[in-house]
Design a protein around this motif. Structure first.
Motif, short mmCIF file in Angstrom:
data_model
loop_
_atom_site.label_atom_id
_atom_site.label_comp_id
_atom_site.label_asym_id
_atom_site.label_seq_id
_atom_site.Cartn_x
_atom_site.Cartn_y
_atom_site.Cartn_z
N TRP A 399 0.83 -1.20 0.00
CA TRP A 399 0.00 0.00 0.00
C TRP A 399 0.87 1.26 0.00
O TRP A 399 0.65 2.18 -0.79
CB TRP A 399 -0.91 -0.02 1.23
N LEU A 400 1.88 1.30 0.84
CA LEU A 400 2.75 2.47 0.97
C LEU A 400 3.76 2.54 -0.17
O LEU A 400 4.04 3.62 -0.70
CB LEU A 400 3.45 2.45 2.31
N LEU A 401 4.30 1.40 -0.55
CA LEU A 401 5.31 1.37 -1.62
C LEU A 401 4.74 1.90 -2.93
O LEU A 401 5.40 2.65 -3.66
CB LEU A 401 5.82 -0.05 -1.82
N LEU A 402 3.50 1.51 -3.25
CA LEU A 402 2.91 1.89 -4.54
C LEU A 402 2.18 3.23 -4.48
O LEU A 402 1.84 3.79 -5.53
CB LEU A 402 1.94 0.79 -5.00
N ASN A 403 1.93 3.73 -3.29
CA ASN A 403 1.26 5.02 -3.16
C ASN A 403 2.21 6.20 -3.23
O ASN A 403 1.83 7.29 -3.61
CB ASN A 403 0.49 5.09 -1.83
N ILE A 404 3.47 5.96 -2.81
CA ILE A 404 4.44 7.06 -2.80
C ILE A 404 4.62 7.60 -4.20
O ILE A 404 4.75 6.85 -5.16
CB ILE A 404 5.81 6.58 -2.25
N LYS A 405 4.65 8.93 -4.30
CA LYS A 405 4.81 9.56 -5.61
C LYS A 405 6.13 9.17 -6.24
O LYS A 405 7.13 8.99 -5.57
CB LYS A 405 4.74 11.09 -5.48
N LYS A 406 6.12 9.10 -7.57
CA LYS A 406 7.34 8.79 -8.30
C LYS A 406 8.36 9.91 -8.11
O LYS A 406 8.02 11.08 -8.10
CB LYS A 406 7.05 8.61 -9.79
N THR A 407 9.64 9.51 -7.98
CA THR A 407 10.69 10.51 -7.78
C THR A 407 11.75 10.45 -8.89
O THR A 407 12.68 11.22 -8.88
CB THR A 407 11.39 10.27 -6.44
N GLU A 408 11.57 9.51 -9.85
CA GLU A 408 12.58 9.38 -10.90
C GLU A 408 12.72 10.67 -11.70
O GLU A 408 13.81 11.12 -12.02
CB GLU A 408 12.22 8.23 -11.86
N ASN A 409 11.58 11.30 -12.03
CA ASN A 409 11.63 12.54 -12.81
C ASN A 409 12.31 13.65 -12.03
O ASN A 409 13.10 14.42 -12.56
CB ASN A 409 10.21 12.97 -13.20
N ASN A 410 12.01 13.73 -10.73
CA ASN A 410 12.62 14.75 -9.90
C ASN A 410 14.12 14.55 -9.80
O ASN A 410 14.90 15.49 -9.82
CB ASN A 410 12.01 14.72 -8.49
N SER A 411 14.52 13.27 -9.70
CA SER A 411 15.94 12.96 -9.62
C SER A 411 16.65 13.36 -10.91
O SER A 411 17.77 13.87 -10.90
CB SER A 411 16.15 11.46 -9.36
#
Length: 418
Positions: A399-411
Protein backbone atom coordinates in the motif's frame (compact mmCIF):
# COMPACT_ATOMS: atom_id res chain seq x y z
CA UNK A 1 34.06 22.01 4.22
CA UNK A 2 34.52 20.02 0.98
CA UNK A 3 35.43 16.94 3.03
CA UNK A 4 32.30 17.27 5.18
CA UNK A 5 30.16 17.62 2.06
CA UNK A 6 31.76 14.51 0.59
CA UNK A 7 31.05 12.53 3.77
CA UNK A 8 27.45 13.70 3.67
CA UNK A 9 27.07 12.44 0.11
CA UNK A 10 28.50 9.05 1.04
CA UNK A 11 26.21 8.82 4.08
CA UNK A 12 23.18 9.79 1.99
CA UNK A 13 24.02 7.12 -0.60
CA UNK A 14 24.51 4.49 2.12
CA UNK A 15 21.20 5.23 3.89
CA UNK A 16 19.25 5.05 0.63
CA UNK A 17 20.77 1.64 -0.09
CA UNK A 18 20.15 0.58 3.51
CA UNK A 19 16.42 1.14 3.16
CA UNK A 20 16.36 -0.87 -0.09
CA UNK A 21 18.19 -3.78 1.55
CA UNK A 22 15.83 -3.54 4.51
CA UNK A 23 12.94 -4.00 2.08
CA UNK A 24 14.60 -7.15 0.71
CA UNK A 25 14.99 -8.53 4.25
CA UNK A 26 11.34 -7.63 4.90
CA UNK A 27 10.18 -9.60 1.83
CA UNK A 28 12.27 -12.61 2.87
CA UNK A 29 10.72 -12.55 6.33
CA UNK A 30 7.27 -12.25 4.77
CA UNK A 31 7.59 -15.81 3.44
CA UNK A 32 10.09 -17.59 5.64
CA UNK A 33 10.41 -16.12 9.14
CA UNK A 34 8.01 -14.22 11.37
CA UNK A 35 10.92 -13.24 13.63
CA UNK A 36 12.90 -11.75 10.72
CA UNK A 37 9.75 -10.00 9.54
CA UNK A 38 9.27 -8.34 12.93
CA UNK A 39 12.92 -7.28 13.11
CA UNK A 40 12.86 -5.96 9.53
CA UNK A 41 9.97 -3.59 10.35
CA UNK A 42 12.17 -1.87 12.94
CA UNK A 43 15.08 -1.97 10.48
CA UNK A 44 12.89 -0.22 7.87
CA UNK A 45 12.13 2.59 10.31
CA UNK A 46 15.78 2.93 11.38
CA UNK A 47 16.98 3.04 7.76
CA UNK A 48 14.26 5.54 6.82
CA UNK A 49 15.12 7.73 9.81
CA UNK A 50 18.79 7.75 8.84
CA UNK A 51 17.89 8.58 5.24
CA UNK A 52 15.72 11.47 6.40
CA UNK A 53 18.46 12.76 8.72
CA UNK A 54 21.19 12.81 6.08
CA UNK A 55 19.02 14.08 3.22
CA UNK A 56 17.05 16.65 5.26
CA UNK A 57 13.91 16.18 3.16
CA UNK A 58 10.69 18.05 3.80
CA UNK A 59 7.98 15.74 5.12
CA UNK A 60 4.98 15.39 2.83
CA UNK A 61 2.14 13.75 4.78
CA UNK A 62 -0.37 12.47 2.21
CA UNK A 63 -3.83 11.08 3.17
CA UNK A 64 -2.88 7.45 2.36
CA UNK A 65 -0.28 7.53 5.18
CA UNK A 66 -3.10 7.85 7.73
CA UNK A 67 -5.01 4.69 6.73
CA UNK A 68 -3.32 2.36 9.22
CA UNK A 69 -2.61 4.86 12.04
CA UNK A 70 -6.37 5.53 12.04
CA UNK A 71 -7.00 1.83 12.77
CA UNK A 72 -4.39 1.95 15.53
CA UNK A 73 -6.03 5.03 17.08
CA UNK A 74 -9.39 3.19 17.04
CA UNK A 75 -7.68 0.24 18.76
CA UNK A 76 -6.27 2.54 21.45
CA UNK A 77 -9.67 4.13 22.00
CA UNK A 78 -11.34 0.70 22.31
CA UNK A 79 -9.26 0.12 25.45
CA UNK A 80 -11.48 2.62 27.27
CA UNK A 81 -14.35 0.15 27.26
CA UNK A 82 -12.45 -3.15 27.07
CA UNK A 83 -13.01 -5.84 29.70
CA UNK A 84 -9.70 -7.59 28.95
CA UNK A 85 -6.97 -4.98 29.36
CA UNK A 86 -4.17 -7.55 29.16
CA UNK A 87 -5.34 -8.75 25.73
CA UNK A 88 -5.77 -5.13 24.66
CA UNK A 89 -2.14 -4.39 25.57
CA UNK A 90 -0.98 -7.46 23.63
CA UNK A 91 -2.93 -6.26 20.59
CA UNK A 92 -1.39 -2.78 20.86
CA UNK A 93 2.08 -4.33 20.72
CA UNK A 94 1.20 -6.79 17.93
CA UNK A 95 -0.37 -4.10 15.77
CA UNK A 96 2.39 -1.54 16.25
CA UNK A 97 3.27 -2.15 12.59
CA UNK A 98 0.30 0.13 11.81
CA UNK A 99 2.52 2.95 13.06
CA UNK A 100 6.07 1.71 12.41
CA UNK A 101 5.83 0.91 8.69
CA UNK A 102 3.89 4.10 7.72
CA UNK A 103 6.49 6.16 9.62
CA UNK A 104 9.26 4.42 7.68
CA UNK A 105 7.70 5.27 4.31
CA UNK A 106 6.97 8.81 5.46
CA UNK A 107 10.71 9.47 5.85
CA UNK A 108 11.93 8.05 2.50
CA UNK A 109 11.41 8.64 -1.17
CA UNK A 110 10.14 5.90 -3.44
CA UNK A 111 12.81 3.42 -4.61
CA UNK A 112 13.88 3.92 -8.21
CA UNK A 113 12.54 1.75 -11.02
CA UNK A 114 15.44 -0.72 -10.90
CA UNK A 115 15.04 -1.21 -7.16
CA UNK A 116 11.28 -1.66 -7.51
CA UNK A 117 11.78 -4.36 -10.15
CA UNK A 118 14.27 -6.18 -7.89
CA UNK A 119 11.78 -6.02 -5.01
CA UNK A 120 9.00 -7.38 -7.24
CA UNK A 121 11.20 -10.18 -8.60
CA UNK A 122 12.36 -11.13 -5.09
CA UNK A 123 8.76 -11.34 -3.92
CA UNK A 124 7.84 -13.54 -6.92
CA UNK A 125 10.89 -15.78 -6.38
CA UNK A 126 10.13 -16.35 -2.69
CA UNK A 127 6.50 -17.11 -3.52
CA UNK A 128 7.44 -19.66 -6.19
CA UNK A 129 9.88 -21.36 -3.81
CA UNK A 130 7.06 -21.87 -1.28
CA UNK A 131 4.57 -23.05 -3.89
CA UNK A 132 7.07 -25.42 -5.51
CA UNK A 133 8.03 -27.09 -2.22
CA UNK A 134 4.37 -27.43 -1.22
CA UNK A 135 3.54 -28.88 -4.64
CA UNK A 136 6.29 -31.48 -4.23
CA UNK A 137 4.83 -32.33 -0.81
CA UNK A 138 1.41 -32.83 -2.44
CA UNK A 139 2.93 -35.15 -5.06
CA UNK A 140 4.65 -37.26 -2.40
CA UNK A 141 1.40 -37.63 -0.44
CA UNK A 142 -0.91 -37.47 -3.46
CA UNK A 143 -3.79 -39.69 -2.30
CA UNK A 144 -3.92 -38.07 1.14
CA UNK A 145 -3.74 -34.67 -0.54
CA UNK A 146 -6.74 -35.40 -2.79
CA UNK A 147 -8.68 -36.72 0.18
CA UNK A 148 -7.92 -33.56 2.19
CA UNK A 149 -9.09 -31.34 -0.68
CA UNK A 150 -12.33 -33.33 -0.93
CA UNK A 151 -12.87 -32.66 2.78
CA UNK A 152 -12.31 -28.90 2.53
CA UNK A 153 -8.73 -29.04 3.83
CA UNK A 154 -5.46 -27.69 2.47
CA UNK A 155 -2.00 -29.21 2.63
CA UNK A 156 0.02 -28.04 5.59
CA UNK A 157 2.88 -25.99 4.11
CA UNK A 158 6.34 -27.45 4.62
CA UNK A 159 7.75 -23.97 4.23
CA UNK A 160 6.33 -20.47 4.17
CA UNK A 161 3.14 -18.99 5.65
CA UNK A 162 -0.10 -20.95 6.01
CA UNK A 163 -2.32 -21.58 2.99
CA UNK A 164 -4.58 -18.58 3.67
CA UNK A 165 -1.68 -16.12 3.77
CA UNK A 166 0.28 -17.79 0.97
CA UNK A 167 -2.89 -17.77 -1.13
CA UNK A 168 -3.26 -13.99 -1.23
CA UNK A 169 0.51 -13.45 -1.59
CA UNK A 170 0.42 -15.78 -4.61
CA UNK A 171 -2.25 -13.64 -6.28
CA UNK A 172 -0.11 -10.54 -5.69
CA UNK A 173 2.83 -12.40 -7.29
CA UNK A 174 0.55 -13.16 -10.28
CA UNK A 175 -0.28 -9.44 -10.66
CA UNK A 176 3.38 -8.40 -10.37
CA UNK A 177 4.40 -10.98 -12.99
CA UNK A 178 1.80 -9.65 -15.43
CA UNK A 179 3.02 -6.10 -14.75
CA UNK A 180 6.68 -7.01 -15.34
CA UNK A 181 5.83 -8.89 -18.56
CA UNK A 182 3.97 -5.85 -19.90
CA UNK A 183 6.81 -3.47 -18.94
CA UNK A 184 9.63 -5.74 -20.09
CA UNK A 185 11.25 -4.62 -23.35
CA UNK A 186 13.21 -7.71 -24.41
CA UNK A 187 11.70 -10.90 -25.83
CA UNK A 188 14.13 -13.07 -23.85
CA UNK A 189 13.06 -11.57 -20.52
CA UNK A 190 9.39 -11.67 -21.48
CA UNK A 191 9.72 -15.38 -22.26
CA UNK A 192 11.43 -16.07 -18.94
CA UNK A 193 8.79 -14.17 -16.98
CA UNK A 194 6.07 -15.88 -18.99
CA UNK A 195 7.45 -19.29 -17.98
CA UNK A 196 7.42 -18.20 -14.33
CA UNK A 197 3.80 -17.10 -14.75
CA UNK A 198 2.83 -20.50 -16.22
CA UNK A 199 4.62 -22.25 -13.35
CA UNK A 200 2.82 -20.10 -10.78
CA UNK A 201 -0.61 -20.74 -12.29
CA UNK A 202 0.04 -24.47 -12.71
CA UNK A 203 1.17 -24.91 -9.10
CA UNK A 204 -1.81 -22.97 -7.74
CA UNK A 205 -4.14 -25.21 -9.75
CA UNK A 206 -2.33 -28.36 -8.72
CA UNK A 207 -2.46 -27.66 -4.98
CA UNK A 208 -5.99 -26.24 -5.45
CA UNK A 209 -5.81 -23.02 -3.45
CA UNK A 210 -9.45 -22.00 -3.85
CA UNK A 211 -8.99 -18.33 -3.00
CA UNK A 212 -5.99 -17.92 -5.30
CA UNK A 213 -7.61 -19.60 -8.28
CA UNK A 214 -10.90 -17.70 -7.98
CA UNK A 215 -9.06 -14.40 -7.50
CA UNK A 216 -6.82 -14.94 -10.53
CA UNK A 217 -9.79 -15.72 -12.77
CA UNK A 218 -11.76 -12.80 -11.35
CA UNK A 219 -8.89 -10.34 -11.84
CA UNK A 220 -8.36 -11.60 -15.39
CA UNK A 221 -12.05 -11.17 -16.25
CA UNK A 222 -12.15 -7.70 -14.64
CA UNK A 223 -9.09 -6.53 -16.58
CA UNK A 224 -10.39 -7.98 -19.85
CA UNK A 225 -13.82 -6.37 -19.41
CA UNK A 226 -12.14 -3.05 -18.57
CA UNK A 227 -10.07 -3.12 -21.74
CA UNK A 228 -13.07 -4.23 -23.79
CA UNK A 229 -15.62 -1.71 -22.47
CA UNK A 230 -13.50 1.40 -21.92
CA UNK A 231 -10.91 1.03 -24.70
CA UNK A 232 -12.86 -1.12 -27.23
CA UNK A 233 -10.02 -3.62 -27.54
CA UNK A 234 -11.87 -6.50 -29.18
CA UNK A 235 -8.99 -8.94 -28.75
CA UNK A 236 -10.02 -9.23 -25.10
CA UNK A 237 -13.19 -11.01 -26.22
CA UNK A 238 -10.91 -13.90 -27.15
CA UNK A 239 -9.05 -13.50 -23.86
CA UNK A 240 -12.32 -13.92 -21.93
CA UNK A 241 -13.26 -16.98 -24.01
CA UNK A 242 -9.83 -18.61 -23.55
CA UNK A 243 -9.78 -17.99 -19.80
CA UNK A 244 -13.31 -19.37 -19.46
CA UNK A 245 -12.23 -22.48 -21.42
CA UNK A 246 -9.16 -22.97 -19.17
CA UNK A 247 -11.38 -22.64 -16.10
CA UNK A 248 -13.83 -25.28 -17.35
CA UNK A 249 -10.98 -27.56 -18.45
CA UNK A 250 -9.41 -27.32 -14.97
CA UNK A 251 -12.67 -28.25 -13.25
CA UNK A 252 -13.19 -31.27 -15.50
CA UNK A 253 -9.64 -32.59 -15.88
CA UNK A 254 -7.52 -31.67 -12.82
CA UNK A 255 -8.41 -34.04 -9.93
CA UNK A 256 -7.61 -31.59 -7.13
CA UNK A 257 -9.62 -28.79 -8.80
CA UNK A 258 -12.49 -31.20 -9.43
CA UNK A 259 -12.53 -32.16 -5.73
CA UNK A 260 -12.29 -28.52 -4.67
CA UNK A 261 -15.17 -27.57 -6.97
CA UNK A 262 -17.40 -30.34 -5.62
CA UNK A 263 -16.51 -29.39 -2.07
CA UNK A 264 -17.32 -25.72 -2.73
CA UNK A 265 -20.73 -26.59 -4.22
CA UNK A 266 -21.48 -28.72 -1.15
CA UNK A 267 -20.42 -25.84 1.11
CA UNK A 268 -22.77 -23.38 -0.54
CA UNK A 269 -25.62 -25.89 -0.55
CA UNK A 270 -25.31 -26.14 3.22
CA UNK A 271 -26.02 -22.39 3.38
CA UNK A 272 -28.79 -22.21 0.79
CA UNK A 273 -30.59 -25.29 2.10
CA UNK A 274 -29.89 -24.37 5.75
CA UNK A 275 -28.15 -27.68 6.42
CA UNK A 276 -25.81 -28.55 9.27
CA UNK A 277 -22.67 -26.45 8.61
CA UNK A 278 -20.26 -28.52 10.71
CA UNK A 279 -16.99 -29.24 8.88
CA UNK A 280 -18.19 -27.12 5.94
CA UNK A 281 -15.68 -24.28 5.50
CA UNK A 282 -18.05 -21.78 3.90
CA UNK A 283 -20.96 -22.83 6.12
CA UNK A 284 -18.95 -22.26 9.30
CA UNK A 285 -17.85 -18.82 8.09
CA UNK A 286 -21.45 -17.88 7.32
CA UNK A 287 -22.50 -18.99 10.81
CA UNK A 288 -19.71 -16.86 12.30
CA UNK A 289 -20.95 -13.79 10.40
CA UNK A 290 -24.50 -14.34 11.66
CA UNK A 291 -23.11 -14.69 15.18
CA UNK A 292 -21.14 -11.44 14.82
CA UNK A 293 -24.17 -9.50 13.58
CA UNK A 294 -26.15 -10.50 16.65
CA UNK A 295 -23.44 -8.85 18.76
CA UNK A 296 -23.29 -5.81 16.47
CA UNK A 297 -27.03 -5.25 16.92
CA UNK A 298 -26.42 -4.85 20.65
CA UNK A 299 -23.33 -2.60 20.24
CA UNK A 300 -23.80 -0.64 16.98
CA UNK A 301 -22.00 2.59 17.91
CA UNK A 302 -18.71 1.65 19.58
CA UNK A 303 -18.57 -2.11 19.07
CA UNK A 304 -17.29 -4.46 21.75
CA UNK A 305 -13.53 -3.65 21.68
CA UNK A 306 -11.10 -5.76 19.69
CA UNK A 307 -9.72 -7.32 22.89
CA UNK A 308 -13.17 -8.64 23.87
CA UNK A 309 -14.41 -9.71 20.41
CA UNK A 310 -13.39 -13.37 20.67
CA UNK A 311 -14.98 -13.79 24.11
CA UNK A 312 -18.20 -12.08 22.98
CA UNK A 313 -18.39 -14.40 19.97
CA UNK A 314 -18.12 -17.49 22.17
CA UNK A 315 -20.77 -16.10 24.53
CA UNK A 316 -23.12 -15.54 21.57
CA UNK A 317 -22.44 -19.08 20.32
CA UNK A 318 -23.60 -20.20 23.76
CA UNK A 319 -26.91 -18.43 23.15
CA UNK A 320 -27.27 -19.71 19.57
CA UNK A 321 -24.85 -22.34 18.30
CA UNK A 322 -26.10 -22.19 14.69
CA UNK A 323 -25.88 -26.02 14.76
CA UNK A 324 -22.10 -25.83 15.28
CA UNK A 325 -20.37 -28.12 17.74
CA UNK A 326 -17.84 -26.32 20.04
CA UNK A 327 -14.76 -27.21 17.98
CA UNK A 328 -16.29 -25.63 14.85
CA UNK A 329 -17.41 -22.35 16.45
CA UNK A 330 -14.84 -20.24 14.66
CA UNK A 331 -14.11 -16.55 14.98
CA UNK A 332 -15.40 -14.23 12.29
CA UNK A 333 -13.51 -14.46 8.97
CA UNK A 334 -14.26 -11.08 7.40
CA UNK A 335 -12.13 -7.97 7.96
CA UNK A 336 -14.90 -5.45 7.36
CA UNK A 337 -17.42 -7.17 9.63
CA UNK A 338 -14.59 -7.51 12.17
CA UNK A 339 -14.15 -3.72 12.18
CA UNK A 340 -17.89 -3.18 12.68
CA UNK A 341 -17.85 -5.71 15.53
CA UNK A 342 -14.81 -4.16 17.24
CA UNK A 343 -15.13 -0.43 16.52
CA UNK A 344 -18.79 0.13 15.67
CA UNK A 345 -20.72 1.21 12.57
CA UNK A 346 -19.71 4.93 12.40
CA UNK A 347 -15.96 4.21 12.41
CA UNK A 348 -16.31 1.32 9.94
CA UNK A 349 -18.32 3.39 7.46
CA UNK A 350 -15.81 6.26 7.64
CA UNK A 351 -12.89 3.85 7.30
CA UNK A 352 -14.31 2.15 4.21
CA UNK A 353 -15.06 5.53 2.64
CA UNK A 354 -11.50 6.71 3.37
CA UNK A 355 -10.07 3.44 2.02
CA UNK A 356 -12.04 3.80 -1.22
CA UNK A 357 -11.06 7.45 -1.60
CA UNK A 358 -7.34 6.83 -1.10
CA UNK A 359 -7.38 3.85 -3.48
CA UNK A 360 -9.06 6.03 -6.12
CA UNK A 361 -6.56 8.87 -5.67
CA UNK A 362 -3.57 6.56 -5.56
CA UNK A 363 -4.58 4.56 -8.63
CA UNK A 364 -4.70 7.78 -10.68
CA UNK A 365 -0.92 8.11 -10.32
CA UNK A 366 -0.02 4.42 -10.16
CA UNK A 367 -2.35 1.99 -11.95
CA UNK A 368 -0.50 -1.00 -10.51
CA UNK A 369 -1.77 -0.01 -7.06
CA UNK A 370 -5.40 -1.00 -7.66
CA UNK A 371 -4.50 -4.41 -9.12
CA UNK A 372 -2.15 -5.24 -6.22
CA UNK A 373 -4.62 -4.03 -3.60
CA UNK A 374 -7.63 -5.90 -5.07
CA UNK A 375 -6.39 -9.36 -3.97
CA UNK A 376 -6.10 -8.07 -0.41
CA UNK A 377 -9.63 -6.62 -0.60
CA UNK A 378 -10.92 -9.97 -1.90
CA UNK A 379 -9.11 -11.69 0.95
CA UNK A 380 -10.72 -9.35 3.49
CA UNK A 381 -14.08 -10.79 2.48
CA UNK A 382 -13.11 -14.25 3.77
CA UNK A 383 -10.39 -13.59 6.36
CA UNK A 384 -9.26 -11.11 9.01
CA UNK A 385 -6.44 -10.07 6.69
CA UNK A 386 -5.10 -7.28 8.90
CA UNK A 387 -5.10 -9.50 11.99
CA UNK A 388 -2.68 -11.99 10.41
CA UNK A 389 1.01 -11.09 10.61
CA UNK A 390 2.06 -11.97 7.06
CA UNK A 391 -0.93 -10.50 5.21
CA UNK A 392 -1.08 -7.38 7.39
CA UNK A 393 2.60 -6.62 6.79
CA UNK A 394 2.30 -7.35 3.07
CA UNK A 395 -0.77 -5.13 2.64
CA UNK A 396 0.76 -2.20 4.53
CA UNK A 397 4.07 -2.56 2.65
CA UNK A 398 2.58 -2.64 -0.85
CA UNK A 399 0.00 0.00 0.00
CA UNK A 400 2.75 2.47 0.97
CA UNK A 401 5.31 1.37 -1.62
CA UNK A 402 2.91 1.89 -4.54
CA UNK A 403 1.26 5.02 -3.16
CA UNK A 404 4.44 7.06 -2.80
CA UNK A 405 4.81 9.56 -5.61
CA UNK A 406 7.34 8.79 -8.30
CA UNK A 407 10.69 10.51 -7.78
CA UNK A 408 12.58 9.38 -10.90
CA UNK A 409 11.63 12.54 -12.81
CA UNK A 410 12.62 14.75 -9.90
CA UNK A 411 15.94 12.96 -9.62
CA UNK A 412 16.56 13.46 -13.35
CA UNK A 413 15.85 17.18 -13.04
CA UNK A 414 18.22 17.42 -10.07
CA UNK A 415 21.00 15.67 -12.00
CA UNK A 416 20.59 18.04 -14.97
CA UNK A 417 20.72 21.03 -12.65
CA UNK A 418 23.88 19.79 -11.03
Amino acid sequence: MPKAESNLNYSSFFTEKLFFWSCLVFLFGLFFSRAILSISCVLLLAAAGADYYFNSKKLDVKPYIWLFPIIYIALIFSGLYSEDITQWQIMLFKNSIYIIIPLAFLFVKKPNLKQLNILFLSFIFYCLVCLSINSISAVINYHQFLNDVANSKNIKPLIGPDHSELGVLSVVAFVLLIYLIIKCKTIKNKLFLGLLLILLIFELHFIAYRFSIISIYLLTFLYSFKELIFYKKMKYVWAIVIVAFIMMFSILMIPSIKNRYKNTITDFKSIVENKNPNYESVGQRWAAIKCAFEIIKKNPILGVSAADASLKMQQQYGVNSYFLIPENRIFIHNQFVYFVLCFGCPFSILFMFFLGFTIYKGSQNQHLLIWVILPFLFHMMIENTLEKQMTANAFIFFWLLLNIKKTENNSAVTQKTN
